[in-house]
Design a protein around this motif. Sequence first.
Motif, PDB file in Angstrom:
ATOM      1  N   GLY A 760     -24.934 -28.622  13.528  1.00 51.66           N
ATOM      2  CA  GLY A 760     -25.411 -28.271  12.197  1.00 51.66           C
ATOM      3  C   GLY A 760     -25.775 -26.811  12.014  1.00 51.66           C
ATOM      4  N   LEU A 761     -25.779 -26.056  13.102  1.00 47.17           N
ATOM      5  CA  LEU A 761     -26.124 -24.651  12.957  1.00 47.17           C
ATOM      6  C   LEU A 761     -24.989 -23.897  12.288  1.00 47.17           C
ATOM      7  N   ASN A 762     -25.373 -22.986  11.440  1.00 45.22           N
ATOM      8  CA  ASN A 762     -24.400 -22.058  10.894  1.00 45.22           C
ATOM      9  C   ASN A 762     -24.358 -20.902  11.881  1.00 45.22           C
ATOM     10  N   GLN A 763     -23.258 -20.817  12.625  1.00 38.61           N
ATOM     11  CA  GLN A 763     -23.226 -19.907  13.763  1.00 38.61           C
ATOM     12  C   GLN A 763     -22.547 -18.600  13.426  1.00 38.61           C
ATOM     13  N   MET A 764     -23.084 -17.543  14.000  1.00 36.63           N
ATOM     14  CA  MET A 764     -22.512 -16.223  13.794  1.00 36.63           C
ATOM     15  C   MET A 764     -21.834 -15.825  15.095  1.00 36.63           C
ATOM     16  N   VAL A 765     -20.519 -15.559  15.017  1.00 38.89           N
ATOM     17  CA  VAL A 765     -19.785 -15.158  16.222  1.00 38.89           C
ATOM     18  C   VAL A 765     -19.619 -13.647  16.162  1.00 38.89           C
ATOM     19  N   TYR A 766     -20.524 -12.940  16.839  1.00 39.67           N
ATOM     20  CA  TYR A 766     -20.576 -11.485  16.657  1.00 39.67           C
ATOM     21  C   TYR A 766     -19.262 -10.811  17.041  1.00 39.67           C
ATOM     22  N   ASN A 767     -18.676 -11.256  18.141  1.00 45.29           N
ATOM     23  CA  ASN A 767     -17.487 -10.531  18.592  1.00 45.29           C
ATOM     24  C   ASN A 767     -16.233 -10.937  17.839  1.00 45.29           C
ATOM     25  N   ARG A 768     -16.379 -11.833  16.885  1.00 42.19           N
ATOM     26  CA  ARG A 768     -15.246 -12.139  16.021  1.00 42.19           C
ATOM     27  C   ARG A 768     -15.438 -11.452  14.665  1.00 42.19           C
ATOM     28  N   CYS A 769     -16.630 -10.990  14.383  1.00 39.88           N
ATOM     29  CA  CYS A 769     -16.927 -10.422  13.059  1.00 39.88           C
ATOM     30  C   CYS A 769     -16.262  -9.062  12.907  1.00 39.88           C
ATOM     31  N   ILE A 770     -15.567  -8.880  11.785  1.00 37.71           N
ATOM     32  CA  ILE A 770     -14.975  -7.570  11.535  1.00 37.71           C
ATOM     33  C   ILE A 770     -15.683  -6.850  10.386  1.00 37.71           C
ATOM     34  N   GLY A 771     -16.704  -7.483   9.829  1.00 33.84           N
ATOM     35  CA  GLY A 771     -17.543  -6.792   8.859  1.00 33.84           C
ATOM     36  C   GLY A 771     -16.990  -6.703   7.456  1.00 33.84           C
ATOM     37  N   THR A 772     -16.440  -7.811   6.933  1.00 36.28           N
ATOM     38  CA  THR A 772     -16.017  -7.760   5.528  1.00 36.28           C
ATOM     39  C   THR A 772     -17.212  -7.919   4.593  1.00 36.28           C
ATOM     40  N   ARG A 773     -18.311  -8.457   5.118  1.00 38.44           N
ATOM     41  CA  ARG A 773     -19.557  -8.679   4.382  1.00 38.44           C
ATOM     42  C   ARG A 773     -19.415  -9.721   3.276  1.00 38.44           C
ATOM     43  N   THR A 774     -18.302 -10.463   3.289  1.00 37.75           N
ATOM     44  CA  THR A 774     -18.131 -11.510   2.281  1.00 37.75           C
ATOM     45  C   THR A 774     -19.217 -12.558   2.414  1.00 37.75           C
ATOM     46  N   CYS A 775     -19.560 -12.897   3.666  1.00 36.31           N
ATOM     47  CA  CYS A 775     -20.573 -13.926   3.890  1.00 36.31           C
ATOM     48  C   CYS A 775     -21.878 -13.539   3.220  1.00 36.31           C
ATOM     49  N   SER A 776     -22.228 -12.272   3.352  1.00 32.71           N
ATOM     50  CA  SER A 776     -23.500 -11.830   2.771  1.00 32.71           C
ATOM     51  C   SER A 776     -23.427 -11.793   1.248  1.00 32.71           C
ATOM     52  N   SER A 777     -22.253 -11.381   0.721  1.00 33.96           N
ATOM     53  CA  SER A 777     -22.116 -11.394  -0.728  1.00 33.96           C
ATOM     54  C   SER A 777     -22.264 -12.813  -1.260  1.00 33.96           C
ATOM     55  N   TYR A 778     -21.746 -13.774  -0.519  1.00 34.70           N
ATOM     56  CA  TYR A 778     -21.767 -15.164  -0.977  1.00 34.70           C
ATOM     57  C   TYR A 778     -23.109 -15.843  -0.715  1.00 34.70           C
ATOM     58  N   CYS A 779     -23.915 -15.289   0.184  1.00 31.02           N
ATOM     59  CA  CYS A 779     -25.147 -15.986   0.579  1.00 31.02           C
ATOM     60  C   CYS A 779     -26.166 -15.923  -0.548  1.00 31.02           C
ATOM     61  N   PRO A 780     -26.540 -17.080  -1.107  1.00 27.46           N
ATOM     62  CA  PRO A 780     -27.497 -17.053  -2.218  1.00 27.46           C
ATOM     63  C   PRO A 780     -28.896 -16.662  -1.767  1.00 27.46           C
ATOM     64  N   TYR A 781     -29.178 -16.802  -0.484  1.00 26.25           N
ATOM     65  CA  TYR A 781     -30.527 -16.554   0.011  1.00 26.25           C
ATOM     66  C   TYR A 781     -30.643 -15.147   0.581  1.00 26.25           C
ATOM     67  N   LYS A 782     -29.534 -14.455   0.687  1.00 23.65           N
ATOM     68  CA  LYS A 782     -29.469 -13.085   1.203  1.00 23.65           C
ATOM     69  C   LYS A 782     -30.261 -12.941   2.507  1.00 23.65           C
ATOM     70  N   VAL A 783     -29.973 -13.840   3.436  1.00 18.23           N
ATOM     71  CA  VAL A 783     -30.653 -13.774   4.722  1.00 18.23           C
ATOM     72  C   VAL A 783     -29.813 -13.036   5.757  1.00 18.23           C
ATOM     73  N   ARG A 784     -28.600 -12.667   5.361  1.00 24.05           N
ATOM     74  CA  ARG A 784     -27.735 -12.009   6.324  1.00 24.05           C
ATOM     75  C   ARG A 784     -28.014 -10.517   6.355  1.00 24.05           C
ATOM     76  N   ARG A 785     -27.898  -9.945   7.525  1.00 26.03           N
ATOM     77  CA  ARG A 785     -28.189  -8.525   7.716  1.00 26.03           C
ATOM     78  C   ARG A 785     -26.984  -7.857   8.353  1.00 26.03           C
ATOM     79  N   PHE A 786     -26.656  -6.689   7.858  1.00 21.62           N
ATOM     80  CA  PHE A 786     -25.443  -6.028   8.327  1.00 21.62           C
ATOM     81  C   PHE A 786     -25.794  -4.740   9.070  1.00 21.62           C
ATOM     82  N   ASN A 787     -25.147  -4.531  10.186  1.00 25.44           N
ATOM     83  CA  ASN A 787     -25.354  -3.305  10.968  1.00 25.44           C
ATOM     84  C   ASN A 787     -24.524  -2.177  10.365  1.00 25.44           C
ATOM     85  N   TYR A 788     -25.068  -1.568   9.331  1.00 26.91           N
ATOM     86  CA  TYR A 788     -24.332  -0.473   8.692  1.00 26.91           C
ATOM     87  C   TYR A 788     -24.142   0.694   9.661  1.00 26.91           C
ATOM     88  N   TYR A 789     -25.111   0.879  10.520  1.00 32.34           N
ATOM     89  CA  TYR A 789     -24.972   1.856  11.614  1.00 32.34           C
ATOM     90  C   TYR A 789     -25.216   1.121  12.925  1.00 32.34           C
TER      91      TYR A 789
END
Lengths: 904, 449
Positions: A760-789
Amino acid sequence: MDDETADLPSRREFLKVMAASMAMAALAGCGEGPPSEAIPYVVQPEDVVPGRPRFYATATLFEGYAQPVLAEIHDGRPTKLDGNALHPAASRGSDPFLQAAVLELYDPDRSGEVIREGVVATWEEAFTALADIPAPLRLLTGSVTSPTLQRQIEDLLARRPDARWHVFEPVGRGLRAQATELAFGQRLDVHWRLDRAPVVVSLGEDLLGPGPDQMRHVRDWADARREAERPPRLWVAEATPSLTGAGAHRRQAVSEYRLPMMVSALGAAFGLAEAPPGLTEEEQDWIARAAADLRNRGGIVAVSSTLPVEVQALGLAITRQTGGDAMILTEPVAVPGQGGLADLVEEMAAGQVGSLLILDANPAYTAPADLDFPAALERVPLRIHAGLYQDETALLCQWHLPLAHALESWGDARAVDGTAIIMQPMIRPLRNGIEAAAILPAVLGQRVSALDEVRATWAGPLGSEDAWRRALHDGLVEGSAPPPVAVQVRPVPPVPPPEGPPQGLEIVFRPDPTIWDGRFANNPWLQELPKPLNKIVWDNVALISSGTAQALGVRNGALIQVTAGGRSVNVPAWIMPFQAEDTVTLFLGYGRRQGGRLATGIGYDAYTLRPAASPWRLTGASLARAGGQARIAETQLYHEMGGRDLVPVVAPGEAMPQPTERQPSIYPPWTYESYAWGMVVDTDLCTGCNACVVACMAENNVPVVGKDEVLIGREMHWLRVDSYDLSGDTRFLPVPCMHCEKAPCEVGCPVNATVHGPEGLNQMVYNRCIGTRTCSSYCPYKVRRFNYYEYSARQPETAPAQRNPDVTVRGRGVMEKCTYCVQRINAARIQAEMEGRPIAEGEVTTACQDACPAGAIIFGDLNNPDSAVSRARANPRNYRLLEELNTWPRTTYLAAVRDREGQA
Amino acid sequence: MSRLLSSEETYETVTQQVTDITLHPPARRRWWMLMALSLLMLGIFFLSTGWLFIAGVGIWGLNVPVNWGLDIVNTVWWVGIGHAGTMISALLLVMGQQWRNSLNRFAEAMTLFAAICAALFPILHLGKPELFYWMFPYPNTMDLWPQFRSPLVWDVFSFTAYITVSFLFWYVGMIPDLATMRDKTTKPLARAIYGRLALGWRGTAQHWERWRQAYVAIALITFHLVVTVHSGVAMLFAGGPVPGWHTTIFPPFFVQGAVFSGVAVVILLAVVLRHAFHLGNLLTLKHLDILAKLLLATGLLTAYGYLADAFHAWYSGDIHEMQTLHDRLFGRYAWSAWGSLFLNIVLIQLLWFRRIRRSVPMLFVIALGAAVGMWLERYLLIVTGLYRDFLPSSWHGYETTIWEWGLFIGSIGLFAVLFLLFARFLPLVSMFELKEELAAERRMKGDEE
């Protein structure tokens, strides 16, 4: 200790390790006895498993009080602290300061060398200088609860008749002791048992706010409220909003100068004082209702320790009538010393001091400016400073001696309840510091180890090796708390008549909620920890009411100049709901000039305006617009709900309206065969203390981004505590990842970098992430954080030592978010599988859950109908945040409870 | 249908005029000046991209909640512009509209170059741009596929298809003209290059027949891309729950908005080319008049889209939707709403007047307005959807940085450089199709007589 026992080494195991390491050291040291310092393993003991953390009990210090700690040690490095659940002062959760202390250990700016006149010297030279310290000697310390230090100081005073001991805490609770003296004829510690008080009336006292008492107060308060048929009622009158006011049944904004009148009026209701004239109708109504409540149900009257002594004494007298067993009085834990700062400065200025030894205090910064401590210090021939940092005071002294950090030290101290803790080193000193207990005897020419000194202090109660080791293992000395004192009530002296409304605005001083009096100013976690009510980071502001803002013609961040006694400071104005009219709140702790790269150069120094005679209140100050605008960074810009009901309120026993039906989804529901992790957060118990936020940073290697990045909106906190100001109260909403069943982020990610796990966990696979940030745009709770630097690389060079090796450090261009502490789930799973059993209820706890003193966070397996989290889900107060979006969040909330009877 | 070209035009004059642009460039100095300016902008592009690769997307003003800003605004804007070219070429070819013949070649070039610009941003905006190929379904040792539910994956497919098919259509359509160039040029190197590109075209009946089959076949493939590509882009927004995005009107709304902005840019290019290369006789006022009518028509569709969007926000009664609608009109970025409303709806109403449709300067200003207006609309849709969404605690504004503008200006430079090279070295107008048109007109004339 129910939760930690699984991970804790058993007592036998602990003794084995101790014996093994000591035997090893004995060999190395050729029979010189047990070592006084921590040593690395030369040969790995049999039961030490690489990669598996070990847990040890010790304490960190906060205003001299011990904070009971259970430290997680990975390969010799302390990485995470939690409250020691065996200790009565921390039987649940922790606080932000305790959580952040581990980062202080690794602070690269911490002092590491003996300095004489700006040049590196040796301890040898320092000890020689200490032994020859000229008379008359003055010792200045912060609040001291350590039995060893107390013993050493007594010894010193006895053998050096010229010596005197002064104590100065910039915040402290000095006036409280005087109030007890006035009320009961002796200096006592006041302990509020919030779990035993059906009614709590606070007049400016921040019972639930930051401070050494916070952990136990929040715990007791939560226990009293949890599923109570008749939850305790909290009445708060205060000049500036506090966490206590946030949860009040009815809060009344009252100028600080009127609070004594309010206490008198309350006293009058109980025949203890004369009713003062001049209260407004609203205030009288508040008093009348609070008094009626107190009379009917009983409870305590907590008067702020910042108010005049007579007023506090009156509050204590009322509580003696109404409080029952909710007020406990004991012998003071901290010894008062022989004088304060003012009389010391007087002597120094008169040239009557031959030498001054400053132990773990920073008066050059924290002393009220009208004392002119630095000038007086100049007149002392020999000045020695011992502290964690080379701070403002260190610069003015000929000698600076680096103190070892609490986690590197042998020592002892008492927690607020009086139960003593033997502090044991978690790591060899990273720098060249030693313990205060090893420095003080040097004045008498003694060269001692802190361990020997501590053992000497406890030779009686912990004389046997067994008792000593037990105390070390448990992290407390059983039965060392002072017993309650029975007191005689004395006639309460009359409260001095109110002086009338002050000229112009009234200024009150408060410790900063995250860096306190400035001592934590170099701790990035605490600097970037949002202030609980306004979510400002990296700065202090001056709180004003919207009326004052209008009168001054300023908006948020505008600089205003506060002038008093010939000194002026430019402070950024900040409009605060629930702030009393014509009251300006200044926060201590910022404007540091020395003491670390992060501490210096930010905020304003409120000590400059603080009068020595009335340290909490300043009248006769003039305010003017200074022109200009400060850049203030906040993690939450809006505190209104904008028509949404994000933290609903129900009456006691009332249920939330039936949740709407789940709308259909084109995706089939997930099935969970093993576990289905879930979380429930009780918004009724959350007091907004922020312990969970720091715990999450510590556990999950969450980077600090700095003020400029927060200004842009790039803070990285995985868990945030939202605060919303409503007309009557402030409500807190801790927001971790919701781990939605129908997660929009999972649909949005093009590369399967965020996926739904089998449990049931919504899992984040860091080494698969390419940083489109779509997940964060879609997240209604805005709990996602992006490593801009590459934020993880921007941390100090020593930061990696603190990191949790079980959690990936994220690089640039990668999204991250709350994982429900998946590393802990996996550790429990491995253990359970090795033992051929399912993961037991309570075996997995998240870091935020462990840190919460209120027990407001419940985590566990939803597939198990008997689990705490399943029961919480079945609670009629259960609701889903933004349920109309059909995301089916796994993190749900319990509505806040407010009883509406008696409310105007 | 009335005649578009003057009766003075013959096969010879058309060929002469178009080949001369390449073989005997008429405005060398002006071309070089434009090229220098474009190269400067291209330099800004490389600078902005270089620093982006070194420092990361943090150099932009993005944050959480505004995860997307100018990067995606520019993507949507550029890809939208491309749509007019595809529509003019493929749709009108299939529908037998003769007037497209003067416009289709450079409109197709515009499509191709705009699509290239559009495709750059989604790659550059990635946290890890070097891994963009993970969005493609390729066999790999990780045994991982893209996540096919994501609109982004389908955008990758449609962008790839779009660029490929647009190129094919443009190139195949150019083969007969390339052969003409081969025949006309006197320089051996140019002849060799044009000859290779013409694929041995000899103009036999068999060639023409095969070519026609291929051309129409590609046109039919391209045909649906007019609708699908931008619908896909719209799904990137409509697929998420974000207020102001999550609406079924988005795909058609985006498509007609795209054609609208594309027609505007076609007008801009037509006016510039007409002026620069004295093509008034081929790109007649009649052509501009038709384009202006198309701009008005698509503009009115856009207005309908705005209206329907606002109505449904209100009709839903959803507090978040209403909030976003209010923020759009009166919030921090209200300038983008009012700007796009004025430029995309109010200003184009002038096109109801024939005099204005046939006034080149007026038309230029109105078309420029529409192009800017559509950029503002993309900004409005993307930024105001994100900056205040569901939980007020997360609300945060967005301020662009110099690097985002640098990249945008740079992308215009890239487009301009590509287009100038095209104008200099390739037949700008489809000669053989114009000649077909002349032939048709002559037949018509003969019939009348």
